[in-house]
Design a protein around this motif. Structure first.
Motif, PDB file in Angstrom:
ATOM      1  N   ILE A 230       4.162   0.390   8.070  1.00  0.00           N
ATOM      2  CA  ILE A 230       3.707  -0.300   6.917  1.00  0.00           C
ATOM      3  C   ILE A 230       2.343  -0.806   7.011  1.00  0.00           C
ATOM      4  O   ILE A 230       1.420  -0.624   6.083  1.00  0.00           O
ATOM      5  CB  ILE A 230       4.572  -1.490   6.626  1.00  0.00           C
ATOM      6  CG1 ILE A 230       6.244  -1.112   6.232  1.00  0.00           C
ATOM      7  CG2 ILE A 230       4.097  -2.390   5.565  1.00  0.00           C
ATOM      8  CD1 ILE A 230       7.125  -2.272   6.125  1.00  0.00           C
ATOM      9  N   LEU A 231       1.982  -1.460   8.227  1.00  0.00           N
ATOM     10  CA  LEU A 231       0.614  -1.766   8.445  1.00  0.00           C
ATOM     11  C   LEU A 231      -0.491  -0.749   8.463  1.00  0.00           C
ATOM     12  O   LEU A 231      -1.321  -0.875   7.890  1.00  0.00           O
ATOM     13  CB  LEU A 231       0.629  -2.517   9.866  1.00  0.00           C
ATOM     14  CG  LEU A 231       1.269  -4.006  10.072  1.00  0.00           C
ATOM     15  CD1 LEU A 231       1.169  -4.598  11.574  1.00  0.00           C
ATOM     16  CD2 LEU A 231       0.918  -4.855   8.846  1.00  0.00           C
ATOM     17  N   LEU A 232      -0.213   0.352   9.064  1.00  0.00           N
ATOM     18  CA  LEU A 232      -1.123   1.550   8.999  1.00  0.00           C
ATOM     19  C   LEU A 232      -1.308   2.117   7.781  1.00  0.00           C
ATOM     20  O   LEU A 232      -2.211   2.197   6.995  1.00  0.00           O
ATOM     21  CB  LEU A 232      -0.438   2.763   9.866  1.00  0.00           C
ATOM     22  CG  LEU A 232      -1.146   3.834  10.148  1.00  0.00           C
ATOM     23  CD1 LEU A 232      -2.496   3.671  10.699  1.00  0.00           C
ATOM     24  CD2 LEU A 232      -0.402   5.028  10.760  1.00  0.00           C
ATOM     25  N   GLY A 233      -0.206   2.057   6.769  1.00  0.00           N
ATOM     26  CA  GLY A 233      -0.344   2.523   5.255  1.00  0.00           C
ATOM     27  C   GLY A 233      -1.060   1.517   4.693  1.00  0.00           C
ATOM     28  O   GLY A 233      -1.761   1.767   3.873  1.00  0.00           O
ATOM     29  N   LEU A 234      -1.000   0.194   4.877  1.00  0.00           N
ATOM     30  CA  LEU A 234      -1.847  -0.805   4.101  1.00  0.00           C
ATOM     31  C   LEU A 234      -3.257  -0.694   4.723  1.00  0.00           C
ATOM     32  O   LEU A 234      -4.310  -0.625   3.746  1.00  0.00           O
ATOM     33  CB  LEU A 234      -1.234  -2.249   4.675  1.00  0.00           C
ATOM     34  CG  LEU A 234       0.056  -2.857   4.125  1.00  0.00           C
ATOM     35  CD1 LEU A 234       0.488  -3.797   4.677  1.00  0.00           C
ATOM     36  CD2 LEU A 234      -0.059  -3.007   2.514  1.00  0.00           C
ATOM     37  N   ALA A 235      -3.581  -0.638   5.947  1.00  0.00           N
ATOM     38  CA  ALA A 235      -5.058  -0.232   6.395  1.00  0.00           C
ATOM     39  C   ALA A 235      -5.566   1.028   5.784  1.00  0.00           C
ATOM     40  O   ALA A 235      -6.605   1.013   5.445  1.00  0.00           O
ATOM     41  CB  ALA A 235      -4.957  -0.274   8.018  1.00  0.00           C
TER      42      ALA A 235
END
Length: 485
Positions: A231-236
């Motif tokens: 999820i964090l990678l997608g946000l970034a």
């Protein structure tokens, strides 16, 4: 309080009936302001139902899934939103092609809403045959059902703070990525880049078809490496690449517009006091009567980038295109207040005609040239945007289920999901358009999703803990600085 199955029945009836009624809703010409008011009420009912639909589906599937496969099982739920959009585009294109543009604009748009009654019947039949989820049944057998799930979810700080963390640390960012990648991208192609709607819908449909399997891929991967990293990678990735992707989208879809924006200098000169933020989701054209608002709205609708300069108080706004100056009119409403008076309407029409002629003369295209559209590049860009959606959306159902104890799971996760997607995501196109009209840069609206994504990334990074190994059969969960227990 009553179980997953019966709530499921209520929510599908609300969703299905609201959708069908949109198809038979009288027009503004027939019942006046009651028409848009009823439409908004129906849309709110759909949104309310969606909160229960999603929460119920995620909870029901997760509570049936093996512990090490919750991400994979619930990721299939995530595909349905994108597949639903894909199928709706197919239906709309089919009806549009069969009936023709004129008939579709007149009454044909009602057909997809009306035929949805068939889906409602199928859904009710399926849900009547479902069994209650094992987690809820176990809790019911033990007499541990919450008697006041709303007050327990939102009236007790230990639970409310987890709801707020789910909203701001997970769902808000997911929502704007979802709406940007699937809805705003389509709006940008048709309304900003002036690609004809049939071509735009087809390219979006292809991208959705190519991107949809990644929901399951990332959901399954989250069972192995965790929900949070994906999820964090997608946000970034979304926050870092949106501007470059949408600029490339402009170059691929309407290179003449890209060239005009780079070479033609447009200036809006106005008294800043008369310039409003055009961000109301129910605003009408007659709500903007100042010369500044009329000028900026016309330029935004023409996808013309401009810079702002200040005029003295009381001055009328003007648009400067090269050496040519076009003065925008101030408008007055008629006696009933429901439309511009005749002289104002004519002045606005003349202004728009002069503005359009000046923009065309300066090199701004009135629509995208079909011969210059790079279809392959556009589909690739749209697919990347959809993949961002799958990264944040694929694992999120399992994550939300795992955040909350069984006794308040449905209520808690539904509120976080509903508010996040309904408010942060649903207002994305309206707020983005208003930001573009205010600032004069067709890409400026992207700052809205990027700001929300940045907020969610930081909150998620520091305050959301990994949940994939949580026992979701627990009656109670409590939040610990290092892990969920």
């Amino acid at each position: 309080m009553v179980g997953r199955k019966y709530t499921f029945l209520i929510t599908i009836l609300i969703m299905g009936s609201s959708t069908f009624i949109v198809g038979i809703l009288p027009s503004y010409a027939s019942i006046g302001m009651a028409a848009p008011i009823l439409l908004i009420v129906l849309r709110m009912a759909q949104g309310l139902a969606l909160g229960g639909e999603y929460g119920g589906a995620a909870t029901y599937v997760a509570e049936h899934a093996p512990q090490n496969k919750r991400g994979a099982y619930t990721s299939w739920i995530q595909t349905t939103a994108t597949l639903g959009l894909f199928l709706s585009l197919v239906v709309i294109l089919g009806v549009r092609t069969y009936l023709g543009e004129a008939v579709f604009a007149d009454w044909g748009w009602r057909v997809p809403f009306l035929v949805s009654i068939v889906l409602l019947g199928v859904s009710v039949w399926i849900r009547m045959s479902m069994n209650e989820s094992p987690a809820f049944q176990k809790m019911k057998d033990e007499g541990a059902i919450s008697q006041a799930p709303l007050s327990e979810s939102f009236g007790e700080w230990k639970n409310l703070k987890v709801v707020l963390l789910g909203l701001f640390g997970l769902v808000a960012g997911q929502a704007v990525i979802w709406y940007t990648g699937q809805f705003y991208a389509l709006f940008f192609l048709t309304s900003v880049l002036k690609v004809d709607s049939t071509t735009a819908n087809m390219m979006v449909a292809v991208a959705l078809m190519l991107g949809t399997p990644f929901f399951v891929i990332f959901g399954t991967l989250s069972d192995r490496i965790g929900r949070k990293p994906i999820i964090l990678l997608g946000l970034a990735l979304a926050a870092l690449t949106y501007f470059s992707l949408f600029r490339e989208l402009t170059e691929a879809a309407n290179p003449d517009l890209s060239k005009a924006q780079a070479s033609v200098r447009l200036v809006v000169k106005a008294d800043p006091v008369t310039c409003s933020f055009q961000g109301s989701p129910i605003a009408r054209e007659i709500d903007f009567t100042s010369s500044c608002d009329i000028a900026k709205r016309a330029l935004a609708q023409s996808a013309a980038s401009y810079i702002n300069e200040t005029l003295p108080s009381g001055s009328s706004a003007l648009v400067k295109i090269g050496d040519k100056e076009i003065f925008a009119p101030n408008a007055m409403l008629n006696a009933d207040g429901n439309k511009f008076d005749a002289s104002s309407a004519q002045a606005i029409a003349d202004f728009k005609a002069d503005l359009k002629a000046a923009l065309v003369e300066a090199g701004y295209p009135t629509k995208a040239d079909p011969e210059k559209i790079n279809h392959v590049k556009i589909v690739i860009i749209l697919t990347i945007l959809v993949i961002y959606v799958t990264m944040v959306y694929g694992p999120i159902a399992a994550t939300l289920v795992e955040l909350f104890p069984t006794r308040i799971r449905y209520s808690s996760m539904s509120l976080a999901y509903h508010i996040g997607n309904g408010w942060f995501g649903g207002l994305m196109p309206t707020i983005a358009f208003a930001m573009v009209a205010q600032n004069g840069d067709i890409y400026f609206g992207l700052w809205y999703p990027i700001a929300i994504i940045a907020m969610t990334f930081l909150i998620g990074l520091f305050f959301i803990r990994e949940t994939k190994d949580v026992d979701i059969y627990a009656k109670y969960l409590y939040w610990h600085p290092n892990k969920m227990k």
